[in-house]
Design a protein around this motif. Structure first.
Motif, PDB file in Angstrom:
ATOM      1  N   CYS A  92       0.813  -1.215   0.000  1.00  0.00           N
ATOM      2  CA  CYS A  92       0.000   0.000   0.000  1.00  0.00           C
ATOM      3  C   CYS A  92       0.845   1.263   0.000  1.00  0.00           C
ATOM      4  O   CYS A  92       0.482   2.244  -0.640  1.00  0.00           O
ATOM      5  CB  CYS A  92      -0.929   0.015   1.211  1.00  0.00           C
ATOM      6  SG  CYS A  92      -2.247  -1.180   1.115  1.00  0.00           S
ATOM      7  N   ILE A  93       1.953   1.254   0.728  1.00  0.00           N
ATOM      8  CA  ILE A  93       2.700   2.493   0.864  1.00  0.00           C
ATOM      9  C   ILE A  93       3.807   2.654  -0.155  1.00  0.00           C
ATOM     10  O   ILE A  93       4.298   3.754  -0.362  1.00  0.00           O
ATOM     11  CB  ILE A  93       3.305   2.637   2.277  1.00  0.00           C
ATOM     12  CG1 ILE A  93       4.268   1.508   2.550  1.00  0.00           C
ATOM     13  CG2 ILE A  93       2.231   2.726   3.312  1.00  0.00           C
ATOM     14  CD1 ILE A  93       5.023   1.644   3.835  1.00  0.00           C
ATOM     15  N   SER A  94       4.213   1.581  -0.824  1.00  0.00           N
ATOM     16  CA  SER A  94       5.389   1.716  -1.672  1.00  0.00           C
ATOM     17  C   SER A  94       5.104   1.589  -3.161  1.00  0.00           C
ATOM     18  O   SER A  94       5.916   2.015  -3.961  1.00  0.00           O
ATOM     19  CB  SER A  94       6.423   0.673  -1.279  1.00  0.00           C
ATOM     20  OG  SER A  94       5.927  -0.612  -1.536  1.00  0.00           O
ATOM     21  N   LEU A  95       3.984   1.022  -3.535  1.00  0.00           N
ATOM     22  CA  LEU A  95       3.710   0.808  -4.951  1.00  0.00           C
ATOM     23  C   LEU A  95       2.568   1.699  -5.425  1.00  0.00           C
ATOM     24  O   LEU A  95       1.580   1.868  -4.713  1.00  0.00           O
ATOM     25  CB  LEU A  95       3.340  -0.655  -5.205  1.00  0.00           C
ATOM     26  CG  LEU A  95       4.381  -1.698  -4.841  1.00  0.00           C
ATOM     27  CD1 LEU A  95       3.821  -3.078  -5.086  1.00  0.00           C
ATOM     28  CD2 LEU A  95       5.653  -1.494  -5.612  1.00  0.00           C
ATOM     29  N   ILE A  96       2.711   2.242  -6.618  1.00  0.00           N
ATOM     30  CA  ILE A  96       1.607   2.980  -7.218  1.00  0.00           C
ATOM     31  C   ILE A  96       0.737   1.992  -7.984  1.00  0.00           C
ATOM     32  O   ILE A  96       1.086   0.825  -8.145  1.00  0.00           O
ATOM     33  CB  ILE A  96       2.127   4.119  -8.118  1.00  0.00           C
ATOM     34  CG1 ILE A  96       3.014   3.575  -9.236  1.00  0.00           C
ATOM     35  CG2 ILE A  96       2.848   5.158  -7.305  1.00  0.00           C
ATOM     36  CD1 ILE A  96       3.481   4.632 -10.206  1.00  0.00           C
ATOM     37  N   ALA A  97      -0.399   2.445  -8.472  1.00  0.00           N
ATOM     38  CA  ALA A  97      -1.394   1.540  -9.064  1.00  0.00           C
ATOM     39  C   ALA A  97      -0.845   0.745 -10.242  1.00  0.00           C
ATOM     40  O   ALA A  97      -1.098  -0.460 -10.358  1.00  0.00           O
ATOM     41  CB  ALA A  97      -2.620   2.338  -9.494  1.00  0.00           C
ATOM     42  N   SER A  98      -0.072   1.365 -11.132  1.00  0.00           N
ATOM     43  CA  SER A  98       0.445   0.631 -12.283  1.00  0.00           C
ATOM     44  C   SER A  98       1.457  -0.428 -11.849  1.00  0.00           C
ATOM     45  O   SER A  98       1.541  -1.498 -12.455  1.00  0.00           O
ATOM     46  CB  SER A  98       1.087   1.593 -13.283  1.00  0.00           C
ATOM     47  OG  SER A  98       2.174   2.277 -12.688  1.00  0.00           O
ATOM     48  N   GLU A  99       2.223  -0.150 -10.793  1.00  0.00           N
ATOM     49  CA  GLU A  99       3.176  -1.143 -10.295  1.00  0.00           C
ATOM     50  C   GLU A  99       2.451  -2.311  -9.642  1.00  0.00           C
ATOM     51  O   GLU A  99       2.897  -3.450  -9.739  1.00  0.00           O
ATOM     52  CB  GLU A  99       4.138  -0.491  -9.306  1.00  0.00           C
ATOM     53  CG  GLU A  99       5.070   0.518  -9.950  1.00  0.00           C
ATOM     54  CD  GLU A  99       5.873   1.291  -8.936  1.00  0.00           C
ATOM     55  OE1 GLU A  99       5.466   1.345  -7.753  1.00  0.00           O
ATOM     56  OE2 GLU A  99       6.909   1.856  -9.320  1.00  0.00           O
ATOM     57  N   VAL A 100       1.334  -2.057  -8.973  1.00  0.00           N
ATOM     58  CA  VAL A 100       0.552  -3.130  -8.349  1.00  0.00           C
ATOM     59  C   VAL A 100       0.043  -4.083  -9.425  1.00  0.00           C
ATOM     60  O   VAL A 100       0.070  -5.303  -9.248  1.00  0.00           O
ATOM     61  CB  VAL A 100      -0.611  -2.550  -7.517  1.00  0.00           C
ATOM     62  CG1 VAL A 100      -1.566  -3.645  -7.070  1.00  0.00           C
ATOM     63  CG2 VAL A 100      -0.083  -1.793  -6.327  1.00  0.00           C
ATOM     64  N   GLU A 101      -0.414  -3.542 -10.549  1.00  0.00           N
ATOM     65  CA  GLU A 101      -0.906  -4.393 -11.637  1.00  0.00           C
ATOM     66  C   GLU A 101       0.201  -5.300 -12.166  1.00  0.00           C
ATOM     67  O   GLU A 101      -0.025  -6.481 -12.432  1.00  0.00           O
ATOM     68  CB  GLU A 101      -1.460  -3.523 -12.761  1.00  0.00           C
ATOM     69  CG  GLU A 101      -2.718  -2.772 -12.389  1.00  0.00           C
ATOM     70  CD  GLU A 101      -3.133  -1.764 -13.441  1.00  0.00           C
ATOM     71  OE1 GLU A 101      -2.467  -1.686 -14.489  1.00  0.00           O
ATOM     72  OE2 GLU A 101      -4.117  -1.066 -13.203  1.00  0.00           O
ATOM     73  N   VAL A 102       1.402  -4.770 -12.303  1.00  0.00           N
ATOM     74  CA  VAL A 102       2.531  -5.577 -12.787  1.00  0.00           C
ATOM     75  C   VAL A 102       2.870  -6.667 -11.779  1.00  0.00           C
ATOM     76  O   VAL A 102       3.087  -7.823 -12.153  1.00  0.00           O
ATOM     77  CB  VAL A 102       3.748  -4.672 -13.057  1.00  0.00           C
ATOM     78  CG1 VAL A 102       4.985  -5.507 -13.341  1.00  0.00           C
ATOM     79  CG2 VAL A 102       3.468  -3.729 -14.203  1.00  0.00           C
ATOM     80  N   VAL A 103       2.882  -6.334 -10.502  1.00  0.00           N
ATOM     81  CA  VAL A 103       3.212  -7.320  -9.465  1.00  0.00           C
ATOM     82  C   VAL A 103       2.157  -8.419  -9.440  1.00  0.00           C
ATOM     83  O   VAL A 103       2.482  -9.599  -9.332  1.00  0.00           O
ATOM     84  CB  VAL A 103       3.349  -6.634  -8.089  1.00  0.00           C
ATOM     85  CG1 VAL A 103       3.405  -7.652  -6.971  1.00  0.00           C
ATOM     86  CG2 VAL A 103       4.580  -5.746  -8.069  1.00  0.00           C
ATOM     87  N   VAL A 104       0.885  -8.062  -9.568  1.00  0.00           N
ATOM     88  CA  VAL A 104      -0.183  -9.061  -9.558  1.00  0.00           C
ATOM     89  C   VAL A 104      -0.051  -9.993 -10.755  1.00  0.00           C
ATOM     90  O   VAL A 104      -0.199 -11.209 -10.632  1.00  0.00           O
ATOM     91  CB  VAL A 104      -1.569  -8.382  -9.520  1.00  0.00           C
ATOM     92  CG1 VAL A 104      -2.681  -9.357  -9.830  1.00  0.00           C
ATOM     93  CG2 VAL A 104      -1.785  -7.719  -8.179  1.00  0.00           C
TER      94      VAL A 104
END
Length: 93
Positions: A75-87
């Protein structure tokens, strides 16, 4: 900015990070049973043993703690586009 302004900003960011981690732990503790079932899947039918009278509770606290730290970090370190890549990378793995 002076050194004290930077230290004040650091203190504020650490405070927000701790709040995010604590909230993540609380949310993961609420959903600890599905998380434990998800962790049992790779064991293919084996159940976790409970050898002492409070062991399941303490294991639940550990599972909620580790997953809450991961959720708080996300929640604190990734922005939305990075979360999509990680998922996209983590879920198939």
């Amino acid at each position: 900015m002076s050194l004290f302004d930077h230290l004040e900003e650091l203190r504020l960011r650490i405070f927000y990070a701790l709040i995010a981690v604590v909230l993540g732990i609380i949310v993961c503790f609420v959903f600890v049973n599905p998380i434990v079932r998800l962790l049992e899947v790779p064991a293919q039918g084996a159940k976790f043993l409970q050898l002492a009278p409070g062991e399941y509770f303490f294991v639940s606290l550990k599972v909620a703690g580790y997953s809450g730290v991961g959720q708080g970090y996300r929640c604190i370190s990734l922005i939305a586009s990075e979360v999509e890549v990680v998922v996209v990378i983590v879920v198939p793995a």
